[in-house]
Write a protein that holds these residues in place. Structure first.
Motif, PDB file in Angstrom:
ATOM      1  N   GLY A   1     -16.543  47.328 -74.432  1.00 59.60           N
ATOM      2  CA  GLY A   1     -15.865  47.926 -73.288  1.00 59.60           C
ATOM      3  C   GLY A   1     -15.857  49.430 -73.229  1.00 59.60           C
ATOM      4  O   GLY A   1     -15.113  50.021 -72.435  1.00 59.60           O
TER       5      GLY A   1
ATOM      6  N   ARG B   1     -18.470  42.915 -65.734  1.00 60.86           N
ATOM      7  CA  ARG B   1     -17.286  42.666 -66.554  1.00 60.86           C
ATOM      8  C   ARG B   1     -17.660  42.513 -68.029  1.00 60.86           C
ATOM      9  O   ARG B   1     -18.669  41.919 -68.377  1.00 60.86           O
ATOM     10  CB  ARG B   1     -16.586  41.386 -66.061  1.00 60.86           C
ATOM     11  CG  ARG B   1     -15.264  41.077 -66.754  1.00 60.86           C
ATOM     12  CD  ARG B   1     -14.513  39.981 -65.992  1.00 60.86           C
ATOM     13  NE  ARG B   1     -15.319  38.764 -65.889  1.00 60.86           N
ATOM     14  CZ  ARG B   1     -15.296  37.793 -66.792  1.00 60.86           C
ATOM     15  NH1 ARG B   1     -14.522  37.898 -67.855  1.00 60.86           N
ATOM     16  NH2 ARG B   1     -16.035  36.715 -66.632  1.00 60.86           N
ATOM     17  N   THR B   2     -16.826  43.095 -68.885  1.00 61.02           N
ATOM     18  CA  THR B   2     -17.027  42.968 -70.331  1.00 61.02           C
ATOM     19  C   THR B   2     -16.826  41.510 -70.738  1.00 61.02           C
ATOM     20  O   THR B   2     -15.834  40.895 -70.358  1.00 61.02           O
ATOM     21  CB  THR B   2     -16.040  43.858 -71.084  1.00 61.02           C
ATOM     22  OG1 THR B   2     -16.246  45.218 -70.692  1.00 61.02           O
ATOM     23  CG2 THR B   2     -16.250  43.746 -72.582  1.00 61.02           C
ATOM     24  N   PRO B   3     -17.745  40.933 -71.527  1.00 58.73           N
ATOM     25  CA  PRO B   3     -17.653  39.498 -71.853  1.00 58.73           C
ATOM     26  C   PRO B   3     -16.696  39.222 -73.002  1.00 58.73           C
ATOM     27  O   PRO B   3     -16.457  40.063 -73.864  1.00 58.73           O
ATOM     28  CB  PRO B   3     -19.079  39.160 -72.262  1.00 58.73           C
ATOM     29  CG  PRO B   3     -19.585  40.428 -72.897  1.00 58.73           C
ATOM     30  CD  PRO B   3     -18.950  41.552 -72.115  1.00 58.73           C
ATOM     31  N   SER B   4     -16.135  38.034 -73.008  1.00 58.67           N
ATOM     32  CA  SER B   4     -15.377  37.564 -74.171  1.00 58.67           C
ATOM     33  C   SER B   4     -16.201  36.565 -74.973  1.00 58.67           C
ATOM     34  O   SER B   4     -15.962  36.370 -76.163  1.00 58.67           O
ATOM     35  CB  SER B   4     -14.063  36.921 -73.723  1.00 58.67           C
ATOM     36  OG  SER B   4     -14.305  35.848 -72.823  1.00 58.67           O
ATOM     37  N   THR B   5     -17.175  35.902 -74.309  1.00 60.64           N
ATOM     38  CA  THR B   5     -18.094  34.994 -74.997  1.00 60.64           C
ATOM     39  C   THR B   5     -19.514  35.320 -74.565  1.00 60.64           C
ATOM     40  O   THR B   5     -19.758  35.660 -73.398  1.00 60.64           O
ATOM     41  CB  THR B   5     -17.793  33.517 -74.662  1.00 60.64           C
ATOM     42  OG1 THR B   5     -17.891  33.340 -73.229  1.00 60.64           O
ATOM     43  CG2 THR B   5     -16.392  33.131 -75.113  1.00 60.64           C
TER      44      THR B   5
ATOM     45  N   THR C   1     -17.017  43.203 -83.253  1.00 64.60           N
ATOM     46  CA  THR C   1     -16.737  43.481 -81.841  1.00 64.60           C
ATOM     47  C   THR C   1     -15.612  42.596 -81.297  1.00 64.60           C
ATOM     48  O   THR C   1     -14.995  42.940 -80.286  1.00 64.60           O
ATOM     49  CB  THR C   1     -17.989  43.243 -80.986  1.00 64.60           C
ATOM     50  OG1 THR C   1     -18.394  41.860 -81.102  1.00 64.60           O
ATOM     51  CG2 THR C   1     -19.127  44.143 -81.436  1.00 64.60           C
ATOM     52  N   GLY C   2     -15.378  41.450 -81.933  1.00 58.14           N
ATOM     53  CA  GLY C   2     -14.362  40.531 -81.433  1.00 58.14           C
ATOM     54  C   GLY C   2     -14.877  39.570 -80.393  1.00 58.14           C
ATOM     55  O   GLY C   2     -14.169  38.634 -79.994  1.00 58.14           O
ATOM     56  N   VAL C   3     -16.101  39.749 -79.925  1.00 57.22           N
ATOM     57  CA  VAL C   3     -16.663  38.841 -78.937  1.00 57.22           C
ATOM     58  C   VAL C   3     -17.106  37.558 -79.646  1.00 57.22           C
ATOM     59  O   VAL C   3     -17.563  37.589 -80.787  1.00 57.22           O
ATOM     60  CB  VAL C   3     -17.849  39.499 -78.207  1.00 57.22           C
ATOM     61  CG1 VAL C   3     -19.030  39.683 -79.128  1.00 57.22           C
ATOM     62  CG2 VAL C   3     -18.268  38.680 -76.986  1.00 57.22           C
ATOM     63  N   ARG C   4     -16.956  36.434 -78.977  1.00 55.73           N
ATOM     64  CA  ARG C   4     -17.296  35.136 -79.577  1.00 55.73           C
ATOM     65  C   ARG C   4     -18.699  34.726 -79.141  1.00 55.73           C
ATOM     66  O   ARG C   4     -19.017  34.734 -77.955  1.00 55.73           O
ATOM     67  CB  ARG C   4     -16.276  34.082 -79.146  1.00 55.73           C
ATOM     68  CG  ARG C   4     -16.456  32.728 -79.843  1.00 55.73           C
ATOM     69  CD  ARG C   4     -15.197  31.869 -79.699  1.00 55.73           C
ATOM     70  NE  ARG C   4     -14.890  31.612 -78.311  1.00 55.73           N
ATOM     71  CZ  ARG C   4     -15.290  30.523 -77.627  1.00 55.73           C
ATOM     72  NH1 ARG C   4     -16.033  29.607 -78.246  1.00 55.73           N
ATOM     73  NH2 ARG C   4     -14.946  30.352 -76.376  1.00 55.73           N
TER      74      ARG C   4
ATOM     75  N   ASP D   1     -20.071  34.063 -70.976  1.00 54.56           N
ATOM     76  CA  ASP D   1     -19.868  34.989 -69.851  1.00 54.56           C
ATOM     77  C   ASP D   1     -21.124  35.789 -69.558  1.00 54.56           C
ATOM     78  O   ASP D   1     -21.281  36.339 -68.469  1.00 54.56           O
ATOM     79  CB  ASP D   1     -18.738  35.970 -70.167  1.00 54.56           C
ATOM     80  CG  ASP D   1     -17.405  35.276 -70.356  1.00 54.56           C
ATOM     81  OD1 ASP D   1     -17.175  34.249 -69.688  1.00 54.56           O
ATOM     82  OD2 ASP D   1     -16.601  35.764 -71.176  1.00 54.56           O
TER      83      ASP D   1
END
Length: 861
Positions: A683, A691-695, A711-714, A723
């Motif tokens: 981000g 949009r910034t992805p979460s997955t 990064t925390g992204v899955r 995403d």
């Protein structure tokens, strides 16, 4: 958060650093500009005449000198006060010295680690710009200042090269200057008349006009003045409806949110002594209030300071002063008496410490008529620096010249010098900065060198007595030249600001004063600080929409309008740049063929090099690379490595060093397009409205998914749960069947595909293979949207340009092995291009409509 008011840009400080920034921005920025200064904005001192008696006073001061100090802690932990004494002026940041000199830094000042082998590279860093680029900003500043000089004792053409290129020739040198030069010219010291600005610097309250001192019969009386740059600028500000000037005010801290500056918090000292706190909202803030004040603001702000660089790399110019009593009779001419306010002789000298590759500047000696220069007892009256003993000394010897020798020397940044917040508070109720200072061994050597040289001056001038001020320690120490605390550089691990002086950890925050300097110079730094401020002001003005028909001064930089385009805000289909509609043929229709780069090095200030296929083929560095990079470094060229890679810049740098022996002495920075992908995921790098992805679904060769660590992204295995798609690289075993299924499903779901490369070819140790462009083309054919953050996209070129010191795109050469990525992208950015016939370049048999400027066999001399 409650805001008192808002502005489009806030500039803090209107002194020698704030002035050039304001001068460039006012008239080019249509929004609201708020200028904050600790001086009294309503002072009416501009344009008034004065006599010598008034010289001992400063009618425009709003902050008493006695209250303008910082704490000083020496190497033994003892605390004392250090007078700042120049920042308490109206519209702050000028100099109290009426005989203020101008002098450029030398090229070696920007490359100190290369000269001093025992200086740790983590404490002393090279400047992120070339000396030629700095020279482009010295010139317009000098043209505005119009310094006065005299070429007595040398040819005018030679004199123009010793201090400033642009100056006004005084009708004659003073008697003092002639005496000094005549007596020292035969000693091998090479003295010359120093250049000064109006008997002081551009922002002095009472500028003396040397051209008015033209008659022996001139009667004592008011000295004629001349309008200064500041006076003209103040008139512009008074007439600018979009400018608000707030005086008697300091910034307490910066207000930030999610890595962006949001505004500033200020304290205004009312005339009844009460302090009023306000918050001003602004997306752009420029700090130009001096190294110590800027560092104090940054230390009080809520910045992450992940690498603990705030307040570090701090230096103060080493100063020694002596008074030499000579037997040379003093001239009684009125011209010579008054010339003492600005007349001076300069001697620059060198020493060579152990381990240095070449002579290193010890410093600059300035010789003044001590009696005339100190006649108003400014330093004694205001500072108590040497007290009544000096006054009696000067007064008793008024019939002969007492030569004041002032030395300014380079100081080495290291772990023993830093700035922190002190335990006491100033009249604004804010913590006083504390300088923690332990001399570097080279500092001690420079001071010893200066004292030895002062004794030599005494012998040459047949001085019968000497008064040498004690070495600067503790009480009474005055240093007018502070550097560092928020240095700029290309590596955020070692710098607070990037090459354009924008804060790495607070976008929209810029610094325009000497706190950006990674190292000090062997001379006073005012002119260099103004040149850096002009560079930043021009950049911000161009970014704010300055009309392109506003020409830079002769020899000046045209700015970075082309080399730093606006960050892309809308998503682009991957084939937009591939078609290269805007690329055109060179004027002569065909590129120039060369065997190597020997004939090109001096034609450019900066070289941007692709990595794979240009520097190496994966396992082996091409034979001519190291000698070429060594020669570029010797000629002070800026070298950047710009790579489409699935690995972070840190991993790329580590690999270059461990496998190929390429370290940071060979180039200034490496930019990997993978970093942009990483920053988008977390981000911190926006891609338009994406949009910034979460997955994410990741398609990459084994190990490249490390880019997402932390990064925390899955990462998901099923495209339906993602995403976005990250295609970082092609697996070695990639086949159409492997990617056809997920591509079809992702395109149906309208998932964005983000990648660090759109190369037609991939260079590997075993050969050249098809690149990611084929897969990306298949995805767009299915209706999918692709976002390439690597070459030829403007994304990665913009990031590279932001970190470069070279401003003029015409002075930058991109070297690559692929036309569609390297040549097209660089040409769209305004850079010249060279195609090497190694890597993927060996597959080019004939050129398409997009042609490079040069075709070169390989990267070698």
């Amino acid at each position: 958060m409650h805001w008192t008011r808002s502005a489009d840009i806030v500039i803090v400080g209107m002194g020698i650093s704030g002035g050039p920034v304001i001068d460039e921005i006012v008239g080019s920025h249509a929004g609201c500009i708020e200028i904050i200064d600790r001086g009294d904005a309503s002072a009416d001192w501009l344009g008034k005449s004065f006599d010598e008696h008034v010289l001992s006073r400063s009618p425009g001061l709003s902050i008493p000198v006695r209250d303008d100090w910082v704490e000083f802690r020496d190497s033994e932990g003892r605390l004392s006060r250090l007078q700042k004494w120049w920042s308490a002026r109206p519209a702050g940041g000028g100099s109290w010295l009426w005989y203020g000199q101008l002098s450029r830094f030398q090229a070696s000042d920007l490359r100190m680690p290369a000269l001093l082998r025992d200086v740790p590279r983590h404490t002393a860093r090279d400047w992120p710009l070339s000396y030629n680029t700095l020279g482009d900003h010295y010139r317009p500043v000098e043209e505005k200042l119009q310094p006065y000089g005299s070429s007595y004792g040398m040819a005018s053409t030679q004199y123009a090269t010793v201090e400033c290129e642009t100056f006004v020739e005084r009708p004659e040198a003073s008697d003092f200057e002639r005496q000094m030069i005549d007596r020292l010219s035969h000693t091998g010291l090479h003295p010359y008349v120093g250049q000064t600005v109006l008997g002081g610097r551009a922002y002095d309250v009472h500028p003396v006009d040397p051209m008015a001192l033209e008659s022996d019969c001139a009667a004592p009386g008011p000295l004629r003045l001349r309008q200064t740059w500041l006076g003209l600028l103040r008139k512009r500000l008074d007439n600018a409806a979009n400018v608000r000037l707030t005086g008697r005010t300091v910034v307490t801290r910066l207000l930030t949110e999610r890595g962006d500056v949001r505004g500033v918090e200020t304290v205004t000292l009312e005339k009844d002594g009460t302090a009023v706190t306000e918050r001003i909202s602004a997306p752009l803030v420029v700090l130009a209030c001096g190294a110590l004040e800027t560092t104090r603001i940054l230390l009080m702000s809520d910045l992450p300071d992940r690498h603990q660089r705030l307040g570090r790399s701090f230096t103060l110019t080493l100063e020694r002063v002596a008074y030499l009593l000579t037997d040379i009779p003093r001239s009684s001419r009125q011209l010579d008496i008054r010339a003492g306010l600005f007349a001076n002789v300069v001697v620059k000298d060198f020493y060579q410490p152990a381990g240095a590759k070449s002579p290193v500047k010890g410093g600059k000696f300035a010789l003044y008529d001590g009696y005339a220069a100190e006649l108003p007892y400014r330093h004694i009256h205001n500072l108590g620096l040497t007290g009544r003993s000096l006054a009696k000394f000067l007064d008793a010897e008024r019939t002969h010249y007492t030569v004041k020798v002032s030395f300014k020397g380079e100081s080495i940044p290291w772990d023993g010098k830093w700035v922190e917040l002190g335990s006491t508070r100033n009249i604004f109720g804010l913590p006083v900065p504390r300088i923690c200072y332990t001399p570097h061994p080279h500092d001690t050597a420079v001071v010893a060198f200066a004292e030895h040289a002062i004794h030599a001056f005494a012998r040459h001038l047949n001085a019968s007595d000497r008064v040498l001020q004690p070495a600067p320690q503790g009480h009474g120490l005055v240093s007018a030249h502070h550097h560092g605390g928020a240095v700029f550089g290309t590596d955020p691990r070692h710098a607070v600001l990037d090459a354009n002086a924008e804060c790495y950890e607070a976008r929209g925050l810029f610094v325009a004063d000497s706190s950006v300097m990674p190292t000090s110079g062997a001379t006073n730094s005012s002119l260099t600080a103004m040149a850096l401020a002009h560079r930043l002001g021009r950049f911000l003005a161009l970014r704010s929409g300055l009309p392109t028909d506003r020409a830079a001064p002769d020899g000046g930089d045209s700015g970075r309008a082309h080399s730093i385009p606006s960050q892309p805000t809308d998503h682009q289909r991957m084939d937009t740049m591939d078609n290269a509609a805007g690329a055109t043929l060179p004027p002569d229709g065909s590129p120039i063929a060369l065997a190597g780069f020997a004939d090109l090095i001096d034609h450019y200030d900066a070289f941007v090099l692709d990595q794979w296929g240009v520097l190496h083929e994966g396992n082996r560095l091409f034979d001519g690379v190291l000698p070429l990079l060594a020669e570029m470094a010797r000629r002070d060229k800026e070298v950047m490595i710009l790579t489409n890679s699935s690995k972070s810049s840190i991993r790329n740098v580590r690999r270059l060093e461990t496998r190929f022996g390429l370290d940071r002495s060979h180039y200034q920075a490496l930019i990997s397009s993978a970093d942009l992908v990483h920053d988008w995921v977390v981000g911190t790098y926006p891609i338009g409205n994406l949009r910034t992805p979460s997955t994410v679904f990741v398609y990459a060769d084994e190990g490249d998914e490390q880019l997402l660590d932390g990064t925390g992204v899955r990462v998901v295995d099923d495209v339906a749960q993602a995403d976005a798609v990250l295609m970082l690289s092609l697996p070695v075993t990639d086949t159409p069947d492997q990617h056809r299924h997920w591509m079809t499903e992702a395109a149906r779901a309208r998932l964005p595909l983000v990648c660090p490369s759109n190369d037609l070819h991939t260079v590997r140790p075993s050969g050249v293979y098809g690149g990611m462009a084929g897969v990306i083309g298949g995805y767009t054919a299915l209706g999918g949207l692709c976002h390439n953050l690597g070459k030829p996209s403007p994304h990665v070129f913009a990031v590279c340009a932001r970190q470069m010191a070279t401003a003029d795109p015409r002075r930058i050469l991109m070297v690559g092995d692929q036309i569609a990525s390297d040549v097209v992208g660089a040409q769209s950015h305004g850079w010249d291009t060279a195609l090497v016939k190694t890597g993927a370049g060996q597959l080019v048999s004939e050129l398409s409509a997009v042609r490079p400027d040069y075709v070169i066999e390989e990267l070698r001399l």
